[in-house]
Enzyme design. Structure first.
Site, PDB file in Angstrom:
ATOM      1  N   GLU A  73       0.923  -1.325  -0.016  1.00  0.00           N
ATOM      2  CA  GLU A  73       0.036  -0.009  -0.054  1.00  0.00           C
ATOM      3  C   GLU A  73       0.880   1.223   0.041  1.00  0.00           C
ATOM      4  OE1 GLU A  73      -3.121   0.006  -0.538  1.00  0.00           O
ATOM      5  OE2 GLU A  73      -3.873  -1.828   0.212  1.00  0.00           O
ATOM      6  N   CYS A  96      -3.049   8.674   2.916  1.00  0.00           N
ATOM      7  CA  CYS A  96      -2.599   8.131   1.693  1.00  0.00           C
ATOM      8  C   CYS A  96      -3.635   8.497   0.288  1.00  0.00           C
ATOM      9  CB  CYS A  96      -2.402   6.543   1.707  1.00  0.00           C
ATOM     10  SG  CYS A  96      -3.774   5.744   2.481  1.00  0.00           S
TER      11      CYS A  96
HETATM   12  P1  NAD Z   1       8.021   5.564   4.723  1.00  0.00           P
HETATM   13  O1  NAD Z   1       7.945   4.812   3.492  1.00  0.00           O
HETATM   14  O2  NAD Z   1       8.987   6.579   5.047  1.00  0.00           O
HETATM   15  O3  NAD Z   1       8.111   4.752   6.142  1.00  0.00           O
HETATM   16  C1  NAD Z   1       7.263   3.698   6.264  1.00  0.00           C
HETATM   17  C2  NAD Z   1       8.004   2.575   7.255  1.00  0.00           C
HETATM   18  O4  NAD Z   1       8.977   1.991   6.489  1.00  0.00           O
HETATM   19  C3  NAD Z   1       8.274   3.058   8.335  1.00  0.00           C
HETATM   20  O5  NAD Z   1       7.960   2.345   9.216  1.00  0.00           O
HETATM   21  C4  NAD Z   1      10.073   2.871   8.270  1.00  0.00           C
HETATM   22  O6  NAD Z   1      10.613   2.546   9.400  1.00  0.00           O
HETATM   23  C5  NAD Z   1      10.078   1.771   7.282  1.00  0.00           C
HETATM   24  N1  NAD Z   1      11.244   1.628   6.483  1.00  0.00           N
HETATM   25  C6  NAD Z   1      12.054   2.673   5.832  1.00  0.00           C
HETATM   26  N2  NAD Z   1      13.029   2.485   5.081  1.00  0.00           N
HETATM   27  C7  NAD Z   1      12.946   0.975   5.064  1.00  0.00           C
HETATM   28  C8  NAD Z   1      13.668  -0.212   4.421  1.00  0.00           C
HETATM   29  N3  NAD Z   1      14.528   0.127   3.567  1.00  0.00           N
HETATM   30  N4  NAD Z   1      12.916  -1.359   4.429  1.00  0.00           N
HETATM   31  C9  NAD Z   1      12.134  -1.760   5.543  1.00  0.00           C
HETATM   32  N5  NAD Z   1      11.408  -0.711   6.230  1.00  0.00           N
HETATM   33  C10 NAD Z   1      11.676   0.646   5.924  1.00  0.00           C
HETATM   34  O7  NAD Z   1       6.489   6.195   4.764  1.00  0.00           O
HETATM   35  P2  NAD Z   1       5.781   7.362   5.875  1.00  0.00           P
HETATM   36  O8  NAD Z   1       6.671   8.662   5.488  1.00  0.00           O
HETATM   37  O9  NAD Z   1       5.858   6.814   7.146  1.00  0.00           O
HETATM   38  O10 NAD Z   1       4.521   7.417   5.291  1.00  0.00           O
HETATM   39  C11 NAD Z   1       4.115   8.206   4.280  1.00  0.00           C
HETATM   40  C12 NAD Z   1       3.910   7.591   3.071  1.00  0.00           C
HETATM   41  O11 NAD Z   1       2.828   6.566   3.095  1.00  0.00           O
HETATM   42  C13 NAD Z   1       2.847   8.385   1.891  1.00  0.00           C
HETATM   43  O12 NAD Z   1       3.577   8.339   0.550  1.00  0.00           O
HETATM   44  C14 NAD Z   1       1.917   7.877   1.810  1.00  0.00           C
HETATM   45  O13 NAD Z   1       0.948   7.952   0.542  1.00  0.00           O
HETATM   46  C15 NAD Z   1       2.099   6.609   2.316  1.00  0.00           C
HETATM   47  N6  NAD Z   1       0.879   5.759   2.550  1.00  0.00           N
HETATM   48  C16 NAD Z   1      -0.113   4.729   1.807  1.00  0.00           C
HETATM   49  C17 NAD Z   1      -1.153   4.194   2.292  1.00  0.00           C
HETATM   50  C18 NAD Z   1      -1.941   3.072   1.473  1.00  0.00           C
HETATM   51  O14 NAD Z   1      -2.577   2.590   2.093  1.00  0.00           O
HETATM   52  N7  NAD Z   1      -1.710   3.168   0.315  1.00  0.00           N
HETATM   53  C19 NAD Z   1      -1.549   4.554   3.523  1.00  0.00           C
HETATM   54  C20 NAD Z   1      -0.635   5.412   4.491  1.00  0.00           C
HETATM   55  C21 NAD Z   1       0.474   5.893   3.787  1.00  0.00           C
END
Ligand code: NAD
Length: 475
Positions: free
Chosen positions: A249, A283
């Protein structure tokens, strides 16, 4: 199985249960800068222990019936409801979202609602063929251990979206919350674990390296990820050697198209909340609004009037319905994108000038008109309270602009004529297209992205199937 619901009277009681006895990482309120609490700094070694324990607990959990696991999810919903106010206050202080409006209390309520709905779905084996030549049935077996990595915008609700179907299907779960909002997820799990068997649900409060280790882990059978597209791509790569199942997602940049027959005043409040829910940090929020030239000024005026009535401020103040950005990095993204828009000569209808010298990451509710479709505020995901409003003259042009990006999470069409709106909706490349609303998710209705917004589905029976191993029995 434990059945007694633990009660935490306040957020301080929750914090006392989840904070390490010493050390840990300070978490600050994004609205005030005040210390909220300390999060444990779990390591990859802690992750190893959690995965081993989850693996050991999984066969007994899988051996229960669907009815027994559903009963456990209903008890988890009871536990969330019994602790709703303490959870909402902690969520508000850590994430920044106000208690009121579609924010902290709403999010905790959604956690209970999703747990109950997920407990209630019927999932019977499907008979695929049954004739003189033979019979084939499709069953969904538990996968094993499910890892779940989440973002900081809706930390409790998204954790429930991941853990509820995973548990229902007989898997055990290891959650890795965002390093920005670990306390909310630790508290939620503390409450839920009061009514689940030991080791069925774990949370590991670590950083990116723990997320990477979870994605690459050979004893984790499926990974559910909600977060940015960039991180999603990294996870797809690090999971490849294990061929683990993935639900992705990812980010979006949802378009809304207002057709010329829409009533600007009637739709303005729903347009506003479609875009500004959780102060734009959602999102599937409306992130680009395309309005037909015939009603462009009327829509701009109606939206500006609604925006002026929405108080923004500290989350614990009951009057507020909009809050700060959750972190400085996101504040800077929004500020830079709005600056790119104003530098290009776009018209500011509201906002755009953050007050300096405030303690919190508050960015004012911002509406930007007369902006080009290729401006960065339109082309990139702002994930904050700044909506660009683009004028169009033909529906073909609006559809082409809506489809012009590589993401496709949600979209919406606004019209007084539902049939006309359905025809436009069918042409939009997005996982969900809403008509006269935006972002309205429902636990019974599958949700997932198109294009670079991800793959796999959450919610409903389709969502349950994504947490099971399909198995055909044929004879
Ligand atoms: P992010 O990708 O920066 O971080 C999300 C998670 O991934 C965190 O827990 C982080 O620690 C982890 N992470 C970071 N690097 C990683 C790696 N290399 N391997 C594994 N895990 C890793 O996202 P964010 O800034 O927390 O959230 C915002 C984004 O999420 C926006 O782009 C938003 O659109 C998206 N989002 C999507 C949905 C959906 O349902 N499609 C829902 C909510 C948010």
């Amino acid at each position: 199985m434990p059945t007694a619901t633990t009660s935490f009277a306040t957020d301080a009681d929750l914090l006392a249960a989840i904070q390490p006895s010493s050390g840990g990482r300070d978490i600050h309120d994004p609205a005030t800068g005040e210390l909220v609490g300390r999060a444990p700094e779990h390591t990859v070694a802690d992750l190893e222990r959690a995965v081993s324990a989850a693996r050991a607990a999984q066969p007994a959990w899988a051996a229960l019936t669907h009815a027994e696991r559903s009963a456990a999810l209903n008890r988890a919903a009871d536990a969330v409801e019994a602790n709703a106010e303490a959870l909402a206050v902690l969520l508000s202080r850590e994430q920044g979202k106000p208690l009121n409006g579609p924010n902290a209390r709403f999010e905790v309520g959604a956690c209970a609602a999703w747990l109950r709905a997920t407990a209630g779905f019927e999932l019977e084996p499907e008979v695929l063929v049954d004739d003189e030549g033979g019979r084939a049935e499709m069953h969904y077996r538990p996968l094993g251990v499910v890892g779940a990595i989440g973002p900081w915008n809706w930390p409790m609700m998204i954790s429930v979206w991941q853990l509820a179907p995973a548990l229902r299907m007989g898997n055990t779960v290891v959650l890795k919350p965002s390093e920005y909002t670990p306390l909310s997820v630790l508290a939620l799990v503390e409450v839920i674990n009061g009514v689940l068997p030991a080791d069925v649900l774990h949370v590991v409060s670590g950083g990116r390296e723990v997320g990477e280790a979870l994605s690459a882990h050979k004893n984790v059978d499926k990974l559910m990820f909600t977060g940015s597209t960039a991180t999603g791509k990294a996870i797809i790569r690090s999971s490849a050697d294990t061929v683990k199942r993935l639900t992705m997602e990812l980010g979006g940049n949802d378009a809304g198209i207002v057709l010329p027959d829409a009533d600007p005043k009637a739709i303005a409040a729903d347009l506003f909340w479609g875009a500004f829910i959780n102060t734009g940090q959602t999102c599937a929020a409306l992130k680009r609004l395309y309005v037909h030239e015939d009603i462009y000024e009327e829509v701009c005026t109606a939206l500006t009037e609604v925006a002026a009535q929405m108080p923004m401020g500290v989350g614990l103040d009951e009057a507020n319905v909009l809050g700060p950005l959750q972190n400085k990095a996101q504040f800077d993204i929004v500020a830079d994108l709005v600056k790119a828009a104003t530098d290009s000569g776009a018209r500011v209808l509201a906002g755009a000038n953050p007050e300096s010298g405030q303690p919190g990451y508050f960015y004012p509710t911002t509406l930007i008109a007369d902006i080009d479709n290729d401006n960065p505020l339109v082309a990139e995901e702002q994930f904050g309270p700044a909506l660009p409003i683009i004028k169009y003259s033909s529906v073909d042009e609006a559809v082409a602009m809506a489809n012009g990006l590589d993401v496709g999470l949600g979209a919406s069409v606004w019209s007084s004529d539902k049939e006309a709106a359905r025809e436009v909706a069918a042409r939009i490349q997005a996982g969900t297209v809403w008509i006269n609303k935006h972002g309205a998710v429902d636990p019974r209705v599958p949700f997932g992205g198109a294009k670079a917004s991800g793959y796999g589905l959450e919610f409903g029976v389709a969502g349950l199937k994504h947490l099971g191993q399909p198995q055909v029995i044929s004879y």
